[in-house]
Design an enzyme around this catalytic site. Structure first.
Site, short mmCIF file in Angstrom:
data_model
loop_
_atom_site.label_atom_id
_atom_site.label_comp_id
_atom_site.label_asym_id
_atom_site.label_seq_id
_atom_site.Cartn_x
_atom_site.Cartn_y
_atom_site.Cartn_z
N THR A 10 0.86 -1.17 0.00
CA THR A 10 0.00 0.00 0.00
C THR A 10 0.89 1.22 0.00
O THR A 10 2.10 1.10 -0.20
CB THR A 10 -0.89 -0.05 1.26
OG1 THR A 10 -1.87 0.95 1.16
CG2 THR A 10 -0.08 0.13 2.52
N LYS A 42 -6.01 1.77 6.74
CA LYS A 42 -4.66 1.40 7.19
C LYS A 42 -4.02 2.48 8.05
O LYS A 42 -2.84 2.39 8.36
CB LYS A 42 -3.79 1.12 5.97
CG LYS A 42 -4.37 0.03 5.09
CD LYS A 42 -3.64 -0.04 3.78
CE LYS A 42 -4.52 -0.64 2.72
NZ LYS A 42 -3.97 -0.44 1.40
N GLY A 56 0.16 4.39 10.81
CA GLY A 56 -0.21 3.87 9.51
C GLY A 56 0.64 2.65 9.24
O GLY A 56 1.79 2.60 9.69
N SER A 135 4.40 0.14 -1.26
CA SER A 135 4.78 0.01 -2.67
C SER A 135 4.83 1.35 -3.39
O SER A 135 5.64 1.53 -4.30
CB SER A 135 3.84 -0.95 -3.39
OG SER A 135 2.50 -0.50 -3.29
#
Length: 183
Positions: A10, A42, A56, A135
């Protein structure tokens, strides 16, 4: 995420500016080329002992939740000492045989301090008041670094950086969860 090479993360960003820290994360959960969910949350707010912390996470959700529970316990044991709690978590994460297998990264802030915590034992306070993981983290980090010195607020920098990351990284979407915390 070596056990699941088809799974991708994410994008989470933390921006500290003007007495405020904002942590933002996208909502996409992907398995290979398939979007499993577009609205995952998240970014979380913890309040152990009345001391608010925003976190996070990127990586495995179950692993991240395990780490968040551990972080909350560390924060309860060291109220108001975010750095100490993060260092204690990182030590446990690196040395405990069970925790060593957890595949996630965290961005954590109490509104003053901002840290990236990893399973390699790292507790890093980022330079330039911006941290990003996942990512699309490098895309968001570069965008935020370019925007941080302008007139935008911490939240505006985080939102714009995440929009840029979502445009570039196929594992990041524009469904954001944004939490702000200040001192």
């Amino acid at each position: 995420m070596s056990d699941f090479p088809g799974w991708h993360g994410t994008t989470i960003i933390g921006v500290r500016k003007g007495g405020q820290v904002v942590i933002a994360g996208d909502g996409q959960v992907s398995a290979g080329q398939t979007v499993m969910k577009a609205t995952a949350r998240k970014v979380r707010r913890l309040s152990p002992g009345g001391h608010e912390v925003v976190t996070g996470f990127a990586g495995s959700t179950a692993d991240a939740f395990t780490l968040l529970e551990r972080l909350e316990k560390k924060l309860e044991a060291t109220p108001g000492q975010l750095q100490r709690a993060c260092v204690e978590l990182a030590k446990d994460w690196r040395t405990d045989k069970y925790l060593q297998k957890l595949e996630a990264m965290l961005i954590v802030s109490d509104g003053t301090d901002l840290y990236v915590v990893t399973g390699a034992g790292d507790v890093v306070e980022p330079e330039h008041d911006v941290a990003a993981i996942g990512s699309g983290g490098n895309f968001a980090l570069a965008a935020a670094r370019a925007l941080i010195d302008g007139d935008l607020s911490a939240e505006e920098v985080a939102r714009r950086a995440m929009a840029i990351a979502a445009d570039i990284c196929v594992y990041t979407n524009g469904n954001l969860t944004v939490e702000a915390i200040g001192r």
